[in-house]
Design an enzyme around this catalytic site. Sequence first.
Site, PDB file in Angstrom:
ATOM      1  CD  GLN A 113      -2.222   1.266   2.921  1.00  0.00           C
ATOM      2  OE1 GLN A 113      -1.659   0.620   3.793  1.00  0.00           O
ATOM      3  NE2 GLN A 113      -3.243   2.062   3.166  1.00  0.00           N
ATOM      4  CB  SER A 118       2.573   6.886   4.544  1.00  0.00           C
ATOM      5  OG  SER A 118       1.483   6.352   5.220  1.00  0.00           O
ATOM      6  CD  GLU A 151      -4.187   0.533   6.818  1.00  0.00           C
ATOM      7  OE1 GLU A 151      -4.579   1.594   6.303  1.00  0.00           O
ATOM      8  OE2 GLU A 151      -2.986   0.267   7.023  1.00  0.00           O
ATOM      9  CD  GLU A 168      -2.164  10.535  19.206  1.00  0.00           C
ATOM     10  OE1 GLU A 168      -1.939   9.805  18.214  1.00  0.00           O
ATOM     11  OE2 GLU A 168      -1.586  10.376  20.293  1.00  0.00           O
TER      12      GLU A 168
END
Length: 416
Positions: free
Chosen positions: A136, A139, A254, A384
Amino acid sequence: MAVIEAASTLTDDELRTRLVEWLRENLPPLWVEAVEEGDEEKLHQARDLVDYNDWCARLGEAGWTTPTWPAEYGFLGLSGAQAKVVNEELARWRVPRSFNIIGIGMGGPTIMQWGTDEQKQRLLEPMAKHEEIWCQLFSEPGSGSDVASLATRAVRDGDEWVVNGQKVWTTLAHMAKWGLLVARTDPDKPKHKGLSYFIVDMKAPGVEVRPLKQITGDAEFNEVFFTDVRIPDSMRLGPEGEGWMVATTTLMNERAALSGAGSASDQNVGGGPVDAVIALAQKNGSANDAVVRQRLAQAVIEGRVIKMTNLRANAARKAGHQPGPEGSITKLFQAEYNQRLQNLAVDILGDNGMAWLPDDEATATTVRGFLRSRANTIEGGTSEIMRNILGERVLGLPKEPSVDRDIAWKDVKRSS
Ligand SMILES: Cc1cc2nc3c(=O)[nH]c(=O)nc-3n(C[C@H](O)[C@H](O)[C@H](O)COP(=O)(O)OP(=O)(O)OC[C@H]3O[C@@H](n4cnc5c(N)ncnc54)[C@H](O)[C@@H]3O)c2cc1C
């Protein structure tokens, strides 16, 4: 594919019988004996008799790896409830499963939702058979939590796209044949609107993969550099400019995959084997310590809570809903739970958790689990960010302020 016909019409008992017949025919006789006798030592020996890749190929070929994938593409087409029967039986037989989870758990569902018929015909079968490994490519060094701000560019050139840029933290890129790539195709649009989603051949000229070594000593993820990599337009997934929508499908799946949703038992939630930690405490006597006992009881309770939440999410999926933001609840809870459990395991090990004999594989595995669990609250979206998603989409709280949401991506200030 050599799947049993009309599998979805079988009762649970018939399905279980067919699977057990298949396992008896395909596993070495020593494995069958070990399972029937509950003999761990025999099972250990039997593992050496199985070639992992060949086994994963056969399990995939028979459809057992991806039980809910559609019969139309040669799979079993089972319901969620039937798949649970399959997964329970495979867990009971302790058979190896494919590590191609980015493909099977995330790429497959995304291709099924957004792919063309040709893409489904070409890509799903070798994915399920562990013949083609997937990674994947979302990022980037400057875009992790805010992945929609990514900078990798794809520029159209006739029937192809030319890709330049860098990705990071790409799990399994060093073994992958295919990558799920999100790239910027229109920098004049705001960040979420100028993205497109591609399937990139990781062996294509211009793709460079550099492994990153992590705290466990393994190198499971990588940096990936793209220099003038050409992708045919036929490998675009979903409409041009709608890459964010397609990526959302991958991310939802995911989170579901990382939430322990696939685990058949609350005693082994997403790699957190409560039973193993209890056995460890009993073995070295720390189970007699009142605080350890309380922490173990808490771990069992939390494991059950995750299981029940996953059952509710599975029921929603069975009723035809796509995985939704509720996946963030179990992703968040599972990640923090697993860290607490792994902390407990090394606390139970005591001094032995810092130094052990070279042949003490059990301790090495426990410590590795502890170190690996540090990543749980980062991978697949940080805790977060999960809390932000829950606040906004489940609790209906006001949205987090976002100054760059409506301005053209090219006009947003960023460090170069
Ligand atoms: C083991 C592992 C495997 C991975 N595999 C892959 C992979 O295969 N493919 C892939 O594309 N990516 C992968 N990733 C990357 C992962 O998705 C990112 O690391 C993650 O999204 C966080 O991004 P970042 O590391 O850039 O941190 P940043 O986004 O820079 O965040 C830094 C800190 O700021 C906090 N923060 C950021 N924004 C906010 C906000 N809005 N509100 C509150 N807090 C905020 C974060 O929670 C974090 O604590 C992997 C990561 C790990 C650890």
